[in-house]
Motif scaffolding. Structure first.
Motif, PDB file in Angstrom:
ATOM      1  N   LYS A   4     -16.148  -2.908  19.392  1.00 43.27           N
ATOM      2  CA  LYS A   4     -15.546  -2.521  18.114  1.00 43.27           C
ATOM      3  C   LYS A   4     -14.046  -2.410  18.342  1.00 43.27           C
ATOM      4  O   LYS A   4     -13.576  -1.648  19.184  1.00 43.27           O
ATOM      5  CB  LYS A   4     -16.120  -1.176  17.641  1.00 43.27           C
ATOM      6  N   ILE A   5     -13.280  -3.196  17.572  1.00 47.83           N
ATOM      7  CA  ILE A   5     -11.820  -3.183  17.652  1.00 47.83           C
ATOM      8  C   ILE A   5     -11.286  -2.561  16.369  1.00 47.83           C
ATOM      9  O   ILE A   5     -11.632  -2.991  15.273  1.00 47.83           O
ATOM     10  CB  ILE A   5     -11.237  -4.615  17.772  1.00 47.83           C
ATOM     11  N   ILE A   6     -10.464  -1.550  16.504  1.00 48.82           N
ATOM     12  CA  ILE A   6      -9.698  -1.003  15.384  1.00 48.82           C
ATOM     13  C   ILE A   6      -8.272  -1.499  15.576  1.00 48.82           C
ATOM     14  O   ILE A   6      -7.682  -1.322  16.650  1.00 48.82           O
ATOM     15  CB  ILE A   6      -9.712   0.544  15.365  1.00 48.82           C
ATOM     16  N   ALA A   7      -7.723  -2.142  14.556  1.00 51.04           N
ATOM     17  CA  ALA A   7      -6.374  -2.706  14.648  1.00 51.04           C
ATOM     18  C   ALA A   7      -5.549  -2.263  13.447  1.00 51.04           C
ATOM     19  O   ALA A   7      -6.090  -2.075  12.352  1.00 51.04           O
ATOM     20  CB  ALA A   7      -6.446  -4.234  14.688  1.00 51.04           C
ATOM     21  N   PHE A   8      -4.252  -2.097  13.673  1.00 54.35           N
ATOM     22  CA  PHE A   8      -3.349  -1.818  12.556  1.00 54.35           C
ATOM     23  C   PHE A   8      -1.911  -2.103  12.949  1.00 54.35           C
ATOM     24  O   PHE A   8      -1.549  -2.070  14.118  1.00 54.35           O
ATOM     25  CB  PHE A   8      -3.494  -0.380  12.037  1.00 54.35           C
ATOM     26  N   GLY A   9      -1.136  -2.408  11.930  1.00 55.07           N
ATOM     27  CA  GLY A   9       0.300  -2.486  12.076  1.00 55.07           C
ATOM     28  C   GLY A   9       0.847  -1.103  11.777  1.00 55.07           C
ATOM     29  O   GLY A   9       0.481  -0.497  10.771  1.00 55.07           O
ATOM     30  N   ALA A  10       1.699  -0.597  12.637  1.00 47.58           N
ATOM     31  CA  ALA A  10       2.239   0.761  12.485  1.00 47.58           C
ATOM     32  C   ALA A  10       3.410   0.753  11.501  1.00 47.58           C
ATOM     33  O   ALA A  10       4.532   1.134  11.820  1.00 47.58           O
ATOM     34  CB  ALA A  10       2.629   1.337  13.831  1.00 47.58           C
ATOM     35  N   SER A  11       3.105   0.310  10.296  1.00 44.82           N
ATOM     36  CA  SER A  11       4.083   0.154   9.230  1.00 44.82           C
ATOM     37  C   SER A  11       3.369   0.323   7.904  1.00 44.82           C
ATOM     38  O   SER A  11       2.181   0.025   7.794  1.00 44.82           O
ATOM     39  CB  SER A  11       4.700  -1.246   9.303  1.00 44.82           C
ATOM     40  N   SER A  12       4.086   0.767   6.892  1.00 45.19           N
ATOM     41  CA  SER A  12       3.501   0.881   5.555  1.00 45.19           C
ATOM     42  C   SER A  12       3.878  -0.298   4.660  1.00 45.19           C
ATOM     43  O   SER A  12       3.503  -0.338   3.496  1.00 45.19           O
ATOM     44  CB  SER A  12       3.932   2.199   4.896  1.00 45.19           C
ATOM     45  N   SER A  13       4.566  -1.270   5.213  1.00 44.94           N
ATOM     46  CA  SER A  13       4.955  -2.442   4.430  1.00 44.94           C
ATOM     47  C   SER A  13       3.718  -3.221   3.995  1.00 44.94           C
ATOM     48  O   SER A  13       2.845  -3.515   4.811  1.00 44.94           O
ATOM     49  CB  SER A  13       5.869  -3.353   5.256  1.00 44.94           C
ATOM     50  N   LYS A  14       3.664  -3.566   2.729  1.00 42.36           N
ATOM     51  CA  LYS A  14       2.533  -4.355   2.220  1.00 42.36           C
ATOM     52  C   LYS A  14       2.540  -5.771   2.791  1.00 42.36           C
ATOM     53  O   LYS A  14       1.513  -6.440   2.799  1.00 42.36           O
ATOM     54  CB  LYS A  14       2.559  -4.387   0.690  1.00 42.36           C
ATOM     55  N   THR A  15       3.665  -6.236   3.289  1.00 37.69           N
ATOM     56  CA  THR A  15       3.774  -7.572   3.883  1.00 37.69           C
ATOM     57  C   THR A  15       4.081  -7.473   5.385  1.00 37.69           C
ATOM     58  O   THR A  15       4.752  -8.344   5.939  1.00 37.69           O
ATOM     59  CB  THR A  15       4.859  -8.398   3.173  1.00 37.69           C
ATOM     60  N   SER A  16       3.576  -6.439   6.023  1.00 41.05           N
ATOM     61  CA  SER A  16       3.900  -6.135   7.413  1.00 41.05           C
ATOM     62  C   SER A  16       3.603  -7.293   8.368  1.00 41.05           C
ATOM     63  O   SER A  16       2.459  -7.755   8.476  1.00 41.05           O
ATOM     64  CB  SER A  16       3.109  -4.907   7.867  1.00 41.05           C
ATOM     65  N   GLU A  35     -12.020  -4.129  12.657  1.00 43.01           N
ATOM     66  CA  GLU A  35     -11.678  -3.404  11.436  1.00 43.01           C
ATOM     67  C   GLU A  35     -10.174  -3.203  11.439  1.00 43.01           C
ATOM     68  O   GLU A  35      -9.623  -2.617  12.380  1.00 43.01           O
ATOM     69  CB  GLU A  35     -12.395  -2.056  11.360  1.00 43.01           C
ATOM     70  N   VAL A  36      -9.518  -3.706  10.396  1.00 40.61           N
ATOM     71  CA  VAL A  36      -8.071  -3.584  10.284  1.00 40.61           C
ATOM     72  C   VAL A  36      -7.759  -2.453   9.309  1.00 40.61           C
ATOM     73  O   VAL A  36      -8.225  -2.466   8.165  1.00 40.61           O
ATOM     74  CB  VAL A  36      -7.434  -4.909   9.804  1.00 40.61           C
ATOM     75  N   LEU A  37      -7.013  -1.480   9.793  1.00 37.75           N
ATOM     76  CA  LEU A  37      -6.617  -0.344   8.958  1.00 37.75           C
ATOM     77  C   LEU A  37      -5.271  -0.623   8.304  1.00 37.75           C
ATOM     78  O   LEU A  37      -4.440  -1.343   8.859  1.00 37.75           O
ATOM     79  CB  LEU A  37      -6.509   0.928   9.800  1.00 37.75           C
ATOM     80  N   ASP A  38      -5.064  -0.025   7.150  1.00 36.00           N
ATOM     81  CA  ASP A  38      -3.789  -0.086   6.436  1.00 36.00           C
ATOM     82  C   ASP A  38      -3.243   1.334   6.383  1.00 36.00           C
ATOM     83  O   ASP A  38      -3.911   2.232   5.843  1.00 36.00           O
ATOM     84  CB  ASP A  38      -4.015  -0.634   5.021  1.00 36.00           C
ATOM     85  N   LEU A  39      -2.067   1.544   6.938  1.00 37.68           N
ATOM     86  CA  LEU A  39      -1.509   2.905   6.966  1.00 37.68           C
ATOM     87  C   LEU A  39      -1.324   3.490   5.571  1.00 37.68           C
ATOM     88  O   LEU A  39      -1.320   4.708   5.407  1.00 37.68           O
ATOM     89  CB  LEU A  39      -0.182   2.936   7.728  1.00 37.68           C
ATOM     90  N   ASN A  40      -1.201   2.635   4.557  1.00 33.15           N
ATOM     91  CA  ASN A  40      -1.065   3.140   3.190  1.00 33.15           C
ATOM     92  C   ASN A  40      -2.306   3.904   2.734  1.00 33.15           C
ATOM     93  O   ASN A  40      -2.226   4.729   1.825  1.00 33.15           O
ATOM     94  CB  ASN A  40      -0.766   1.993   2.225  1.00 33.15           C
ATOM     95  N   ASP A  41      -3.440   3.652   3.374  1.00 35.36           N
ATOM     96  CA  ASP A  41      -4.675   4.375   3.036  1.00 35.36           C
ATOM     97  C   ASP A  41      -4.699   5.776   3.642  1.00 35.36           C
ATOM     98  O   ASP A  41      -5.635   6.539   3.383  1.00 35.36           O
ATOM     99  CB  ASP A  41      -5.902   3.589   3.518  1.00 35.36           C
ATOM    100  N   PHE A  42      -3.691   6.102   4.457  1.00 29.59           N
ATOM    101  CA  PHE A  42      -3.638   7.391   5.138  1.00 29.59           C
ATOM    102  C   PHE A  42      -2.322   8.125   4.849  1.00 29.59           C
ATOM    103  O   PHE A  42      -1.829   8.885   5.681  1.00 29.59           O
ATOM    104  CB  PHE A  42      -3.815   7.191   6.651  1.00 29.59           C
ATOM    105  N   GLU A  43      -1.768   7.905   3.675  1.00 37.02           N
ATOM    106  CA  GLU A  43      -0.496   8.529   3.318  1.00 37.02           C
ATOM    107  C   GLU A  43      -0.711  10.017   3.050  1.00 37.02           C
ATOM    108  O   GLU A  43      -1.576  10.394   2.266  1.00 37.02           O
ATOM    109  CB  GLU A  43       0.104   7.849   2.092  1.00 37.02           C
ATOM    110  N   MET A  44       0.084  10.845   3.710  1.00 38.52           N
ATOM    111  CA  MET A  44      -0.051  12.300   3.625  1.00 38.52           C
ATOM    112  C   MET A  44       1.324  12.928   3.429  1.00 38.52           C
ATOM    113  O   MET A  44       2.339  12.268   3.647  1.00 38.52           O
ATOM    114  CB  MET A  44      -0.660  12.827   4.933  1.00 38.52           C
TER     115      MET A  44
END
Length: 176
Positions: A4-16, A35-44
């Motif tokens: 299981k790979i969790i991947a994400f770009g450490a940016s909130s840019s929609k075109t990251s 599974e690719v995460l989007d940091l925008n889904d974790f905005e706090m």
């Protein structure tokens, strides 16, 4: 056995471009579900000890921490803002570290970075390489892709063969 790979770009840019690189790299692993995460889904709210005392740790921080815990390998590609992490990533990192200082839960981690320029986010990746082991990351490799728009194509991935082979070699080392 499927990893299981969790991947994400450490940016909130929609075109990251970093999310594109993280997604590409994660999909180079064999026998893996990605599974690719989007940091925008974790905005706090911006982290502060006062907010934590008043409201506790946000559920989104718990959700992010739980996602990391499901991974065999975590692939992160860092955007560089003023030589360091983006504020979006730093905020999620700050909140999540309040759940457990070993945020990465002794998971294998591949650190990446890219930028439009020739340094490819090399300052931020150095920060992460030095910091993340203290946060429970088992850093298995790192790779910086310089000049993203000259070296990456959304259809083909990394088009510079030397750079592509360098990344594939790192991934092969993690898989073994």
């Amino acid at each position: 056995m499927t990893k299981k790979i969790i991947a994400f770009g450490a940016s909130s840019s929609k075109t990251s471009i970093n999310k594109k690189l993280a997604t590409y790299a994660a999909n180079q692993f064999e026998n893996a579900s990605v599974e690719v995460l989007d940091l925008n889904d974790f905005e706090m709210p911006i982290f502060s000890s006062d907010k934590e005392a008043e409201n506790g740790i946000p559920q989104l921080a718990h959700d992010f921490y739980t996602k990391l815990g499901t991974a065999d390998v975590i692939v992160i590609s860092f955007a560089e803002h003023n030589g360091a992490y983006t504020s979006a990533f730093k905020n999620i990192f700050d909140w999540t570290s309040r759940i457990n200082a070993k945020t990465f839960q002794q998971k294998s981690v591949l650190l990446l970075s890219t930028s439009p320029g020739p340094r490819g986010g090399s300052s931020v990746i150095e920060i992460a390489k030095n910091r993340f082991p203290f946060q429970g990351a088992i850093v298995k490799g790192s790779f910086s892709l310089p000049s993203f728009y000259e070296n990456f194509d959304v259809t083909s991935g990394i088009i510079n063969e030397d750079l592509k082979n360098q990344l594939l070699g790192i991934i092969a080392g993690i898989e073994n």
